[in-house]
Design an enzyme around this catalytic site. Structure first.
Site, PDB file in Angstrom:
ATOM      1  N   GLU A   1       4.697  -0.702 -21.283  1.00 14.01           N
ATOM      2  CA  GLU A   1       5.049   0.868 -20.932  1.00 14.01           C
ATOM      3  C   GLU A   1       3.645   1.866 -22.410  1.00 14.01           C
ATOM      4  OE1 GLU A   1       9.076   2.595 -21.426  1.00 14.01           O
ATOM      5  OE2 GLU A   1       9.174   0.534 -21.338  1.00 14.01           O
TER       6      GLU A   1
ATOM      7  N   THR B   1       0.902  -1.112  -0.016  1.00 13.69           N
ATOM      8  CA  THR B   1       0.008   0.049  -0.026  1.00 13.69           C
ATOM      9  C   THR B   1       0.945   1.192   0.078  1.00 13.69           C
ATOM     10  OG1 THR B   1      -0.083   0.210   2.684  1.00 13.69           O
ATOM     11  CG2 THR B   1      -1.482  -1.347   1.086  1.00 13.69           C
ATOM     12  N   HIS B   2       0.222   2.267  -0.716  1.00 22.35           N
ATOM     13  CA  HIS B   2       1.570   3.653  -0.978  1.00 22.35           C
ATOM     14  C   HIS B   2       2.027   3.168  -1.639  1.00 22.35           C
ATOM     15  CE1 HIS B   2      -1.172   5.522   2.406  1.00 22.35           C
ATOM     16  NE2 HIS B   2      -1.461   4.071   2.616  1.00 22.35           N
TER      17      HIS B   2
ATOM     18  N   ASN C   1      14.021  -3.189 -22.145  1.00 18.54           N
ATOM     19  CA  ASN C   1      13.448  -2.330 -22.321  1.00 18.54           C
ATOM     20  C   ASN C   1      11.587  -3.576 -21.913  1.00 18.54           C
ATOM     21  OD1 ASN C   1      14.596  -0.073 -21.053  1.00 18.54           O
ATOM     22  ND2 ASN C   1      14.350   0.153 -23.347  1.00 18.54           N
TER      23      ASN C   1
ATOM     24  N   SER D   1      17.878  -0.940 -26.516  1.00 16.20           N
ATOM     25  CA  SER D   1      18.352   1.081 -26.511  1.00 16.20           C
ATOM     26  C   SER D   1      19.545   0.564 -27.517  1.00 16.20           C
ATOM     27  CB  SER D   1      18.765   0.693 -25.351  1.00 16.20           C
ATOM     28  OG  SER D   1      19.712   2.476 -25.642  1.00 16.20           O
TER      29      SER D   1
ATOM     30  N   LYS E   1      21.123  -2.338 -21.931  1.00 17.50           N
ATOM     31  CA  LYS E   1      18.978  -2.597 -21.534  1.00 17.50           C
ATOM     32  C   LYS E   1      18.139  -3.113 -22.473  1.00 17.50           C
ATOM     33  CE  LYS E   1      17.563   0.539 -19.983  1.00 17.50           C
ATOM     34  NZ  LYS E   1      16.847   1.981 -19.811  1.00 17.50           N
TER      35      LYS E   1
END
Ligand code: ARG
Length: 468
Positions: A300, A165-166, A295, A287, A293
């Site tokens: 996304e 949570t949070h 990704n 990348s 990288k």
């Protein structure tokens, strides 16, 4: 369907008789919708077939005309599917194009098809017919995605991980539980689309421009022929409102917001800091500059595309907000928005499914993340409640233990000796220690809806039972 006509065809403008002068080419193209509503070609043909058959049955056109229209409309459907008839991109809309081809091929018989009909009810029929096919396809996509999630959940009934949570570690749960939570949301999305589908299952044909017709149309017959549950109740409502499109766009926006949130979790989990998930290499990208990288672009992009579907919903709401009754040309903007939401959701579901089914989860990292954040503090407090201490005092006692640990550089309450624990409460005995283990903690949370493995198994079975 092909874009380039084999035989270039200039579709007639249905309303040209009224005008001494026509809009110039640019203005005409501005108000045309063919490049969007060409997607409704087969639905438009189907609606015309039902309408023509009904007109003949009601004695409004000769039976030979109806037979000729039926034959030609059927042929056009086949030709469009085969690519031998190309949609004229210069036509005003799909309705003008179909009627134009009929008239070109059949002469006056083609000119009879539009009796008792307006493009206002025609487009409403086409759009609803289209959704009656597109929504079940999306629901099937959703069912497939749910199966993948539930399979993964079933594989990880005992894989403990922190629940947050949070975005702070809160209490131990399992990955199976977390994935089942996602599945609950997608399951409601599937229901929501089904509800929208039930409500839009009414046929506007016969509503005309806004006030029905003086001709003796049989609206029950056309509704039945087109597979609708019934005709719409009120002609004006049928051509003026688009709440069915709003509902679909709303359900798709909610679905996309769900996918976006799941993807946000995945993106976090894929980072070094979490290290909970390893996305398959073929579901990742690299990348152009940083050689190391890998990704989570798919996640996304799904997250990003939720912006489109939210935007489409806002477009539709804004479109309708100030519209006087009944039909206004503004409504022509409805289809592009909803088509885009449908395409976006379908593509994102497919990508999400591929990404999740091929992902591997790092059980060790998840297990390790359950230690160090004092996720066992609530268990310690509830232990004291079980021994009769009022909860607020138990909460404070456990909080003081956490502070003791932090001061002593300890990472969990279990590192305290029994003497140290009893310095905070005499109620503590040896039997506390095993309860602080994350797997034990999860196992004891076996209320309906909880993360205990046998309970999550039940949740998965329940979710599966709703699927086709
Ligand atoms: N292309 C129009 C639309 O999508 C069809 C209805 C046109 N009706 C009219 N009266 N101009 O809404």
């Amino acid at each position: 369907m092909k874009d380039k006509p084999d035989t270039p065809h200039r579709s007639p403008v249905l309303w040209a008789g009224r005008m001494a002068e026509m809009p110039d080419a640019g203005a005409f193209a501005f108000q045309a919708s063919i490049n969007v509503d060409r997607r409704l070609a087969l639905e438009d043909i189907e609606g015309s077939r039902a309408h023509a058959a009904m007109l003949a049955k009601q004695g409004l056109i000769p039976p030979e005309t109806a037979a000729a229209l039926e034959g030609e409309l059927r042929r056009m459907g086949e030709e469009l599917a085969a690519g031998t008839l190309a949609i004229d991109g210069g036509a005003e809309d799909i309705h003008s194009f179909i009627e134009g081809v009929l008239t070109e091929r059949l002469g006056d018989s083609g000119r009879m098809v539009h009796a008792g009909r307006s493009r206002n009810d025609q487009v409403a029929v086409d759009f609803r017919l289209y959704l009656k096919r597109a929504i079940p396809r999306l629901r099937a996509e959703l069912a497939g995605t749910l199966q993948v999630l539930l399979d993964q959940a079933g594989n990880h009934l005992e894989t403990v991980m922190p629940g947050y949570t949070h975005l702070q570690r809160a209490q131990p749960v399992t990955l199976g539980y977390h994935l089942s939570a996602w599945a609950c949301a997608l399951s409601r999305d599937r229901e929501r689309l089904g509800d929208a589908l039930d409500r839009l299952d009414e046929c506007p044909l016969g509503a005309g421009a806004l006030a029905g017709s003086t001709l003796a149309l049989d609206r029950e017959a056309t509704a039945k022929a087109l597979g609708f549950a019934r005709p719409t109740l009120n002609a004006m409502d049928s051509v003026a409102d688009r709440d069915f499109a709003l509902e679909c766009a709303g359900a798709l926006s909610i679905l996309m917001v769900h996918l976006s949130r799941f993807c946000e979790d995945i993106i976090l989990w894929a980072g070094e800091e979490f290290g909970f998930i390893r996305l398959a290499e073929n579901w990742s990208t690299g990348s152009s500059i940083m050689p190391q990288k890998k990704n989570p672009d798919f996640a996304e992009l799904i997250r990003g595309k939720a912006g489109r579907t939210t935007g489409n919903l806002m477009s539709l709401l804004t479109l309708l907000k100030g519209l006087p009754y009944a039909y206004n040309k503004d409504l022509q903007e409805d289809k592009e928005a909803l088509f885009d939401s449908i395409d976006t959701a379908a593509a994102c579901l497919e990508m999400f499914r591929g990404m999740v089914s091929s992902a591997e989860f790092n059980r060790e990292r998840m297990r390790a993340a359950c230690t160090g954040g004092f996720l066992e503090a609530t268990d310690a407090a509830e232990y004291l409640v079980g021994k009769g201490m009022p909860f607020r005092r138990a909460h404070e006692t456990a909080a003081l233990l956490v502070r003791d640990c932090i001061a002593a550089g300890q990472r969990s309450i279990g590192e305290r000796t029994l003497g140290e624990l009893q310095a905070r409460s005499k109620l503590f005995t040896e039997d506390l220690y095993p309860l602080l283990d994350p797997a034990v903690s999860v196992g004891r949370r076996n209320l309906p809806g909880g993360p205990a493995p046998e309970e999550v198994k039940r949740q998965i079975e329940k979710l599966r039972a709703n699927l086709p």
